[in-house]
Write an enzyme that holds these catalytic residues in place. Structure first.
Site: not given
Length: 482
Positions: A207, A240, A324
């Protein structure tokens, strides 16, 4: 988790104000919404979202498309905006829903006590001025007698003890990069990654780079300030995980971070997280492994219709949007996970900007799983998922993963000739255990299946007509996210 897309550098912001205390989450939260991927640090403020409209109910006898998910990893409906813990939008949330990222904050109400506060402040300033004048006069007339004591350098502190947080950070920071992704529509965000090998491969979250995957712009900045253009080599939305590569790694200091064994981590082990929270590159935070094998289903709320599932490491190390894709390190400086999602306090804000921040509930993809996915992506540029080829209900929680009566469009929920069919599973069966792991929901089942590889043999415990039975399944495979 629907932890987090990351994008361009963030302009300097005002000094953040402390968040107001929120009620602590329950010790054992039930299934429900609340876990999100760490969202991007957007280049432009996102437009206000509208409340979702109520979808029509499925005909009698047919499962709600949003309530089921094939165990092949392809959801039959879009996940709840903002992600889901163990289920969808209708599941009872363990925490309040997070406020929209970057949403404007209404102006504070004027208080009748404003005049009094101003008067008190003015008095304090006057008193401070008087005190400052006295202090200046005393300094001018004190002679050479000083009470100030200077501390001599501490050799042990200056050299940093091997294995200390400072030592770990100094070794890891040169291998941690800040990633800026920008799509053709100008949307994007800022995230983190780390050097995976000497060929210029960088490991991060899907993402983080998804917005730049289709002809977008992707750049990587090292701790020494040098930037390099990059491209997406492969990405797996379900895991992910993504691998990007520097287009021209010449001159880049490619020192891969050592990879640990996430299976051998224990609750209470020390952790160090490195990333670019809110665009602040090279930020180091510490904590412990709070829990293992947390079943997390997360979505970035981008409307892609798919979620990520992980059997995650939980940490209380402070991670925020922008972390992230960054490494979660152990006390030896080895990577044990990739930071991917957080549980946010619904009403929390960061610096008064309406962006919820860390409340000490962060989740990382175990590196043992991420490494296998990375090798797949480098070799074949497409993800490979283990499957049982059965559609399970994604909204039920607590009692197990129930195989739906049918799949979307009237297709059978158990694929004829597939692994589940060969093992004797039928619609209505409730899977309660996979090997030694308790299964309490559809997302838990998927996240646990995805810790294995195609061809692995697993033992499944299920309930049919009130009776418990077991069977063995040889996992099949599915290639790609579509």
């Amino acid at each position: 988790m629907s932890t987090e897309n990351e994008g361009a550098a963030v302009p300097p912001a005002a000094e953040p104000r402390p968040e107001s205390p929120t009620s602590p989450p329950p010790a054992a939260p039930p299934a429900g919404d609340g876990t999100t991927e760490l969202p991007p640090v957007p280049q432009t403020p996102p437009a206000p979202t509208q409340a979702p409209t109520q979808a029509p109910s499925a005909p009698a006898g047919e499962p709600d498309a949003a309530a089921t998910h094939t165990a092949t990893g392809v959801p039959l409906g879009a996940p709840a905006a903002g992600g889901a813990w163990y289920g969808g939008a209708d599941a009872p949330p363990p925490y309040q829903a997070a406020a929209p990222w970057g949403a404007p904050v209404p102006p504070p109400k004027r208080s009748s006590a404003g005049g009094l506060v101003a008067a008190v402040l003015a008095a304090a300033l006057v008193a401070g001025g008087i005190g400052g004048g006295i202090g200046y006069w005393a300094a001018q007339h004190s002679g050479d007698n000083s009470t100030t004591v200077s501390s001599s350098g501490d050799p042990k502190t200056e050299s940093r003890t091997p294995g200390s947080v400072a030592d770990i950070a100094s070794k890891a920071l040169p291998s941690v990069v800040t990633i800026e992704a920008q799509g053709n529509n100008g949307e994007g965000g800022t995230g983190t990654g780390f050097v995976y090998d000497k060929q210029g491969h960088i490991l991060t979250n899907n993402h983080v780079v998804a917005s730049a995957a289709d002809s977008g712009k992707l750049s990587v900045t090292f701790s020494d300030g040098k930037s390099y253009d990059a491209e997406v080599l492969g990405r797996a939305q379900g895991y992910d995980v993504a691998v990007i590569k520097l287009k021209n790694p010449s001159g880049a200091k490619l020192n891969p971070l050592p990879l640990g064994d996430s299976d051998k981590t224990a609750v209470g082990d020390a952790t160090v997280a490195i990333g670019a929270p809110f665009g602040l590159s090279g930020t180091v935070t510490t904590g412990i492994v709070s829990a293992k094998k947390r079943p997390v289903a997360s979505s970035d709320g981008g409307g892609s219709g798919q979620a990520s599932y992980m059997s995650a490491l939980q940490t209380d190390a402070s991670i925020n949007p922008g972390n992230s894709g960054g490494p979660l390190l152990n006390a030896q400086g080895a990577v044990i996970g990739i930071n991917s999602a957080i549980q946010s306090a619904g009403t929390g804000g960061f610096g008064g900007q309406g962006q919820a921040g860390s409340i000490g509930l962060g989740f990382a993809i175990p590196i043992n799983q991420a490494k296998g996915v990375a090798e797949q992506l480098i070799k074949e540029r497409t993800p490979i998922y283990p499957v049982i080829s059965a559609t399970v209900n994604m909204k039920d929680s607590g009692g197990g993963a129930r195989i739906a009566p049918s799949a979307g469009g009237g297709a059978p929920s158990v694929t004829p000739g597939g692994p589940a069919d060969k093992a004797g599973l039928k619609p209505g069966d409730v899977i309660t255990k996979l090997d030694d792991t308790q299964i309490d929901s559809g997302p838990t089942l998927i996240s646990e299946i995805w810790t294995h590889k195609p061809g692995d043999k697993v033992t499944v415990t299920y309930i049919r007509d009130g009776k418990t039975a077991t069977t063995q399944i040889v996992l099949g495979e599915r290639r790609g996210d579509n």
